[in-house]
Design a protein around this motif. Structure first.
Motif, PDB file in Angstrom:
ATOM      1  N   UNK A   9     -94.869 136.224 124.424  1.00  0.00           N
ATOM      2  CA  UNK A   9     -96.133 136.938 124.193  1.00  0.00           C
ATOM      3  C   UNK A   9     -97.315 136.206 124.830  1.00  0.00           C
ATOM      4  N   UNK A  10     -97.297 134.882 124.791  1.00  0.00           N
ATOM      5  CA  UNK A  10     -98.373 134.094 125.382  1.00  0.00           C
ATOM      6  C   UNK A  10     -98.413 134.281 126.899  1.00  0.00           C
ATOM      7  N   UNK A  11     -97.268 134.193 127.554  1.00  0.00           N
ATOM      8  CA  UNK A  11     -97.218 134.347 129.005  1.00  0.00           C
ATOM      9  C   UNK A  11     -97.507 135.794 129.398  1.00  0.00           C
ATOM     10  N   UNK A  12     -96.992 136.732 128.630  1.00  0.00           N
ATOM     11  CA  UNK A  12     -97.241 138.150 128.926  1.00  0.00           C
ATOM     12  C   UNK A  12     -98.740 138.465 128.842  1.00  0.00           C
ATOM     13  N   UNK A  13     -99.406 137.882 127.891  1.00  0.00           N
ATOM     14  CA  UNK A  13    -100.844 138.109 127.703  1.00  0.00           C
ATOM     15  C   UNK A  13    -101.660 137.544 128.875  1.00  0.00           C
ATOM     16  N   UNK A  14    -101.197 136.442 129.456  1.00  0.00           N
ATOM     17  CA  UNK A  14    -101.940 135.769 130.513  1.00  0.00           C
ATOM     18  C   UNK A  14    -101.702 136.342 131.910  1.00  0.00           C
ATOM     19  N   UNK A  15    -100.607 137.084 132.083  1.00  0.00           N
ATOM     20  CA  UNK A  15    -100.302 137.640 133.400  1.00  0.00           C
ATOM     21  C   UNK A  15    -100.707 139.109 133.474  1.00  0.00           C
ATOM     22  N   UNK A  16    -101.218 139.547 134.617  1.00  0.00           N
ATOM     23  CA  UNK A  16    -101.566 140.963 134.776  1.00  0.00           C
ATOM     24  C   UNK A  16    -100.338 141.857 134.594  1.00  0.00           C
ATOM     25  N   UNK A  17    -100.555 143.070 134.134  1.00  0.00           N
ATOM     26  CA  UNK A  17     -99.436 143.967 133.826  1.00  0.00           C
ATOM     27  C   UNK A  17     -98.652 144.387 135.060  1.00  0.00           C
ATOM     28  N   UNK A  18     -99.240 144.302 136.259  1.00  0.00           N
ATOM     29  CA  UNK A  18     -98.502 144.711 137.452  1.00  0.00           C
ATOM     30  C   UNK A  18     -97.534 143.644 137.958  1.00  0.00           C
ATOM     31  N   UNK A  19     -97.546 142.471 137.342  1.00  0.00           N
ATOM     32  CA  UNK A  19     -96.626 141.402 137.739  1.00  0.00           C
ATOM     33  C   UNK A  19     -95.418 141.415 136.812  1.00  0.00           C
ATOM     34  N   UNK A  20     -94.236 141.589 137.400  1.00  0.00           N
ATOM     35  CA  UNK A  20     -92.990 141.431 136.660  1.00  0.00           C
ATOM     36  C   UNK A  20     -92.628 139.953 136.719  1.00  0.00           C
ATOM     37  N   UNK A  21     -92.097 139.423 135.623  1.00  0.00           N
ATOM     38  CA  UNK A  21     -91.797 137.999 135.616  1.00  0.00           C
ATOM     39  C   UNK A  21     -90.524 137.706 134.841  1.00  0.00           C
ATOM     40  N   UNK A  22     -89.941 136.560 135.176  1.00  0.00           N
ATOM     41  CA  UNK A  22     -88.791 136.021 134.450  1.00  0.00           C
ATOM     42  C   UNK A  22     -89.073 134.548 134.201  1.00  0.00           C
ATOM     43  N   UNK A  23     -88.824 134.105 132.978  1.00  0.00           N
ATOM     44  CA  UNK A  23     -89.090 132.715 132.607  1.00  0.00           C
ATOM     45  C   UNK A  23     -87.779 132.067 132.191  1.00  0.00           C
ATOM     46  N   UNK A  24     -87.549 130.861 132.697  1.00  0.00           N
ATOM     47  CA  UNK A  24     -86.416 130.053 132.263  1.00  0.00           C
ATOM     48  C   UNK A  24     -86.964 128.705 131.802  1.00  0.00           C
ATOM     49  N   UNK A  25     -86.505 128.267 130.645  1.00  0.00           N
ATOM     50  CA  UNK A  25     -86.856 126.940 130.138  1.00  0.00           C
ATOM     51  C   UNK A  25     -85.586 126.105 130.242  1.00  0.00           C
ATOM     52  N   UNK A  26     -85.694 125.005 130.972  1.00  0.00           N
ATOM     53  CA  UNK A  26     -84.537 124.132 131.211  1.00  0.00           C
ATOM     54  C   UNK A  26     -84.756 122.788 130.533  1.00  0.00           C
TER      55      UNK A  26
END
Length: 128
Positions: A69-86
């Motif tokens: 939710x934090x990352x989704x809130x900070x990125x514009x809605x037109x950007x699709x993203x994938x996050x991996x935590x290693x």
């Protein structure tokens, strides 16, 4: 006199084309953006999320939904993203995404966190 009439008609047609042409171009046409700009947006979102230690707290406490939710809130809605935590050995601890990452214009931002000697690497992949 005959040439004067032709030039007036030509001027009128040219003016009409200049006025109508912008109306015919689709309004949803999007300006092309470069991968460098996208990488900057992704990295800026990670830096902003970690400004007050929020990103570090969410990752080390395993609050994955709140991290999404934090990352989704900070990125514009037109950007699709994938996050991996290693972890420090490169093993995936958590991963989540919004939308489908396209094959074209994919950018990656890497953010490394260390807390009490424990390393976490955050990879954010994004596309327009």
């Amino acid at each position: 006199m005959d040439k004067l009439g032709f030039s007036r008609i030509f001027e009128a047609l040219l003016a009409l084309m200049i006025i109508i042409t912008p109306l015919l171009i689709p309004r949803h046409f999007r300006a092309t953006r470069c991968v460098g700009e996208l990488r900057g947006i992704l990295f800026d979102a990670l830096v902003e999320a970690d400004e007050n230690g929020e990103l570090t707290r969410l990752i080390y406490s395993g609050e994955w939904r709140a991290l999404y939710e934090s990352i989704e809130r900070l990125l514009p809605s037109e950007i699709n993203f994938a996050v991996e935590v290693l972890d420090g050995n490169g093993r995936v601890i958590s991963s989540f995404s919004r939308g489908a990452i396209g094959d074209n214009d994919v950018a990656v931002a890497v953010y490394v966190l260390t807390f009490r000697g424990d390393v976490r690497i955050v990879l954010v992949k994004g596309s327009w």
